[in-house]
Scaffold this motif. Structure first.
Motif, PDB file in Angstrom:
ATOM      1  N   ALA A   1      -4.979  -6.847   0.182  1.00 22.93           N
ATOM      2  CA  ALA A   1      -5.858  -7.946   0.581  1.00 22.93           C
ATOM      3  C   ALA A   1      -5.598  -8.394   2.020  1.00 22.93           C
ATOM      4  CB  ALA A   1      -5.685  -9.127  -0.369  1.00 22.93           C
ATOM      5  N   GLN A   2      -4.370  -8.209   2.494  1.00 24.12           N
ATOM      6  CA  GLN A   2      -4.046  -8.597   3.879  1.00 24.12           C
ATOM      7  C   GLN A   2      -4.626  -7.607   4.881  1.00 24.12           C
ATOM      8  OE1 GLN A   2      -2.599 -11.646   3.703  1.00 24.12           O
ATOM      9  NE2 GLN A   2      -2.683 -11.102   1.516  1.00 24.12           N
ATOM     10  N   HIS A   3      -4.831  -6.366   4.450  1.00 24.08           N
ATOM     11  CA  HIS A   3      -5.265  -5.303   5.362  1.00 24.08           C
ATOM     12  C   HIS A   3      -6.365  -4.473   4.704  1.00 24.08           C
ATOM     13  CE1 HIS A   3      -1.652  -5.981   7.911  1.00 24.08           C
ATOM     14  NE2 HIS A   3      -1.060  -6.206   6.764  1.00 24.08           N
ATOM     15  N   PRO A   4      -7.537  -5.039   4.511  1.00 26.04           N
ATOM     16  CA  PRO A   4      -8.606  -4.303   3.815  1.00 26.04           C
ATOM     17  C   PRO A   4      -8.944  -2.991   4.526  1.00 26.04           C
ATOM     18  CG  PRO A   4      -9.177  -6.626   4.083  1.00 26.04           C
ATOM     19  CD  PRO A   4      -7.952  -6.397   4.902  1.00 26.04           C
ATOM     20  N   GLY A   5      -9.102  -1.963   3.714  1.00 22.25           N
ATOM     21  CA  GLY A   5      -9.540  -0.685   4.242  1.00 22.25           C
ATOM     22  C   GLY A   5      -8.442   0.254   4.682  1.00 22.25           C
ATOM     23  N   LEU A   6      -7.196  -0.213   4.742  1.00 29.52           N
ATOM     24  CA  LEU A   6      -6.115   0.665   5.156  1.00 29.52           C
ATOM     25  C   LEU A   6      -5.544   1.433   3.962  1.00 29.52           C
ATOM     26  CD1 LEU A   6      -4.030  -1.326   7.811  1.00 29.52           C
ATOM     27  CD2 LEU A   6      -5.721   0.484   8.161  1.00 29.52           C
ATOM     28  N   PRO A   7      -5.124   2.691   4.170  1.00 29.64           N
ATOM     29  CA  PRO A   7      -4.576   3.501   3.070  1.00 29.64           C
ATOM     30  C   PRO A   7      -3.204   2.993   2.630  1.00 29.64           C
ATOM     31  CG  PRO A   7      -4.385   4.667   5.149  1.00 29.64           C
ATOM     32  CD  PRO A   7      -5.198   3.445   5.426  1.00 29.64           C
ATOM     33  N   LEU A   8      -2.931   3.140   1.348  1.00 30.43           N
ATOM     34  CA  LEU A   8      -1.686   2.649   0.746  1.00 30.43           C
ATOM     35  C   LEU A   8      -0.759   3.811   0.406  1.00 30.43           C
ATOM     36  CD1 LEU A   8      -0.005   0.318  -0.520  1.00 30.43           C
ATOM     37  CD2 LEU A   8      -1.304   0.688  -2.634  1.00 30.43           C
ATOM     38  N   THR A   9       0.501   3.687   0.849  1.00 31.06           N
ATOM     39  CA  THR A   9       1.563   4.616   0.477  1.00 31.06           C
ATOM     40  C   THR A   9       2.575   3.867  -0.384  1.00 31.06           C
ATOM     41  OG1 THR A   9       1.352   6.093   2.372  1.00 31.06           O
ATOM     42  CG2 THR A   9       3.518   5.952   1.376  1.00 31.06           C
ATOM     43  N   LEU A  10       3.042   4.506  -1.445  1.00 30.75           N
ATOM     44  CA  LEU A  10       4.002   3.909  -2.367  1.00 30.75           C
ATOM     45  C   LEU A  10       5.342   4.619  -2.255  1.00 30.75           C
ATOM     46  CD1 LEU A  10       1.731   3.604  -5.529  1.00 30.75           C
ATOM     47  CD2 LEU A  10       2.202   1.828  -3.821  1.00 30.75           C
ATOM     48  N   PHE A  11       6.411   3.826  -2.208  1.00 28.41           N
ATOM     49  CA  PHE A  11       7.775   4.335  -2.218  1.00 28.41           C
ATOM     50  C   PHE A  11       8.515   3.735  -3.403  1.00 28.41           C
ATOM     51  CE2 PHE A  11       6.645   4.279   2.275  1.00 28.41           C
ATOM     52  CZ  PHE A  11       7.247   5.417   2.807  1.00 28.41           C
ATOM     53  N   GLY A  12       9.416   4.518  -3.977  1.00 27.89           N
ATOM     54  CA  GLY A  12      10.299   3.961  -4.987  1.00 27.89           C
ATOM     55  C   GLY A  12      11.611   4.706  -5.001  1.00 27.89           C
ATOM     56  N   PHE A  13      12.679   3.973  -5.254  1.00 26.32           N
ATOM     57  CA  PHE A  13      14.008   4.561  -5.348  1.00 26.32           C
ATOM     58  C   PHE A  13      14.549   4.351  -6.750  1.00 26.32           C
ATOM     59  CE2 PHE A  13      18.718   3.641  -4.420  1.00 26.32           C
ATOM     60  CZ  PHE A  13      19.099   4.932  -4.731  1.00 26.32           C
ATOM     61  N   SER A  14      14.998   5.438  -7.394  1.00 29.44           N
ATOM     62  CA  SER A  14      15.581   5.409  -8.729  1.00 29.44           C
ATOM     63  C   SER A  14      14.579   4.783  -9.713  1.00 29.44           C
ATOM     64  CB  SER A  14      16.923   4.663  -8.685  1.00 29.44           C
ATOM     65  OG  SER A  14      17.694   4.919  -9.826  1.00 29.44           O
ATOM     66  N   PHE A  15      14.960   3.766 -10.465  1.00 30.30           N
ATOM     67  CA  PHE A  15      14.041   3.075 -11.372  1.00 30.30           C
ATOM     68  C   PHE A  15      12.721   2.757 -10.665  1.00 30.30           C
ATOM     69  CE2 PHE A  15      12.472  -1.155 -12.635  1.00 30.30           C
ATOM     70  CZ  PHE A  15      12.302  -1.018 -14.008  1.00 30.30           C
ATOM     71  N   GLY A  16      12.824   2.291  -9.433  1.00 36.21           N
ATOM     72  CA  GLY A  16      11.625   1.919  -8.682  1.00 36.21           C
ATOM     73  C   GLY A  16      10.696   3.082  -8.403  1.00 36.21           C
ATOM     74  N   SER A  17      11.238   4.315  -8.388  1.00 30.36           N
ATOM     75  CA  SER A  17      10.373   5.469  -8.147  1.00 30.36           C
ATOM     76  C   SER A  17       9.420   5.691  -9.313  1.00 30.36           C
ATOM     77  CB  SER A  17      11.214   6.725  -7.890  1.00 30.36           C
ATOM     78  OG  SER A  17      11.868   7.159  -9.069  1.00 30.36           O
ATOM     79  N   CYS A  18       9.906   5.458 -10.526  1.00 23.30           N
ATOM     80  CA  CYS A  18       9.053   5.620 -11.700  1.00 23.30           C
ATOM     81  C   CYS A  18       8.035   4.480 -11.791  1.00 23.30           C
ATOM     82  CB  CYS A  18       9.901   5.705 -12.958  1.00 23.30           C
ATOM     83  SG  CYS A  18      10.929   7.193 -13.035  1.00 23.30           S
ATOM     84  N   VAL A  19       8.455   3.280 -11.404  1.00 24.85           N
ATOM     85  CA  VAL A  19       7.513   2.160 -11.347  1.00 24.85           C
ATOM     86  C   VAL A  19       6.405   2.473 -10.344  1.00 24.85           C
ATOM     87  CG1 VAL A  19       7.218  -0.266 -10.699  1.00 24.85           C
ATOM     88  CG2 VAL A  19       9.196   0.428 -12.064  1.00 24.85           C
ATOM     89  N   ALA A  20       6.793   2.944  -9.152  1.00 27.08           N
ATOM     90  CA  ALA A  20       5.807   3.262  -8.114  1.00 27.08           C
ATOM     91  C   ALA A  20       4.858   4.356  -8.578  1.00 27.08           C
ATOM     92  CB  ALA A  20       6.526   3.670  -6.838  1.00 27.08           C
ATOM     93  N   ALA A  21       5.388   5.371  -9.279  1.00 29.18           N
ATOM     94  CA  ALA A  21       4.560   6.464  -9.767  1.00 29.18           C
ATOM     95  C   ALA A  21       3.515   5.971 -10.761  1.00 29.18           C
ATOM     96  CB  ALA A  21       5.437   7.535 -10.402  1.00 29.18           C
ATOM     97  N   CYS A  22       3.957   5.145 -11.717  1.00 34.75           N
ATOM     98  CA  CYS A  22       3.031   4.617 -12.717  1.00 34.75           C
ATOM     99  C   CYS A  22       2.022   3.658 -12.089  1.00 34.75           C
ATOM    100  CB  CYS A  22       3.803   3.927 -13.837  1.00 34.75           C
ATOM    101  SG  CYS A  22       4.827   5.038 -14.830  1.00 34.75           S
ATOM    102  N   LEU A  23       2.471   2.891 -11.110  1.00 28.27           N
ATOM    103  CA  LEU A  23       1.551   2.019 -10.385  1.00 28.27           C
ATOM    104  C   LEU A  23       0.490   2.851  -9.677  1.00 28.27           C
ATOM    105  CD1 LEU A  23       0.612  -0.656  -9.094  1.00 28.27           C
ATOM    106  CD2 LEU A  23       2.269  -0.210  -7.269  1.00 28.27           C
ATOM    107  N   GLY A  24       0.921   3.954  -9.047  1.00 23.73           N
ATOM    108  CA  GLY A  24      -0.030   4.794  -8.347  1.00 23.73           C
ATOM    109  C   GLY A  24      -1.127   5.313  -9.255  1.00 23.73           C
TER     110      GLY A  24
END
Length: 211
Positions: free
Chosen positions: A97-120
């Motif tokens: 919402a702060q940057h409409p139209g810009l592409p989103l990249t997701l990063f996650g480390f360890s537990f966070g990597s699986c969260v990021a994957a499912c979010l994606g």
């Protein structure tokens, strides 16, 4: 233009989510970074998370790293992954919402990597394009992401070969069985937390963001 992160409290599913945000008018993309396991001292201040933020910053991205529910000033209690995906979605939608139209990249480390994957996968199903997904030392034996990955994002998996927390062989087997295109980067003689190897990690990530 300042490239210093500012502290924020974002509205999450359970209440406030503590975050650090770097906004910039010249951003080429957006980076959301998910931290390791909340019950094992994981937080937005983790050194690997901070390294990923600096790589994205140096590549020209606006960045957001945040604490899952129950960590730091974030309200709530650990929810075994599913609630944390909801937290990450709230953070992602705030950033978008702060940057409409810009592409989103997701990063996650360890537990966070699986969260990021499912979010994606969730965001992609909702019509939000994900440009890239970086999964670092993903605990795929303990947090299933099968059937939940985004299918159109460029996927990079980075796995330390001497990981003492996540079994490298399990990650390699999961990668080999993964039908969608991706790259697997193995970091030799490196433990789970990338001690002494953070500069090498940044060197792996940065050119992939700049391409």
């Amino acid at each position: 233009m300042s490239l210093t992160e500012i502290p924020l409290l974002l509205e999450g599913p359970c209440g406030a989510l503590e975050a650090l945000y770097l906004g910039r008018d010249d951003a080429r993309g957006l980076a959301l970074i998910c931290h390791p396991h909340p019950l094992h001292a994981g937080s937005l201040h983790n050194k690997v998370v901070a390294t990923l933020q600096r790589a994205a910053r140096d590549a020209g991205y606006a960045t957001l790293r945040f604490n899952f529910r129950g960590v730091g000033q974030s309200v709530g209690e650990h929810a075994h992954g599913e609630g944390e995906i909801d937290d990450a979605e709230a953070a992602a939608r705030w950033l978008l919402a702060q940057h409409p139209g810009l592409p989103l990249t997701l990063f996650g480390f360890s537990f966070g990597s699986c969260v990021a994957a499912c979010l994606g996968g969730r965001l992609e199903d909702a019509g939000v394009a994900i440009e890239r997904l970086f999964m670092l030392a993903p605990p795929v034996q303990r947090f299933s992401v099968d059937g939940r990955l985004p299918q159109h994002a460029a996927l990079t998996v980075i796995q330390p070969e001497a990981d003492e927390v996540v079994t490298p062989a399990a990650v390699y087997a999961w990668s080999a069985a993964l039908e969608r295109p991706h790259e697997l980067l193995k970091v030799a003689e490196c433990g789970h937390f990338f001690h002494g190897r953070l500069n090498e990690l940044k060197a792996l990530v940065l050119p992939r963001l700049q391409s």
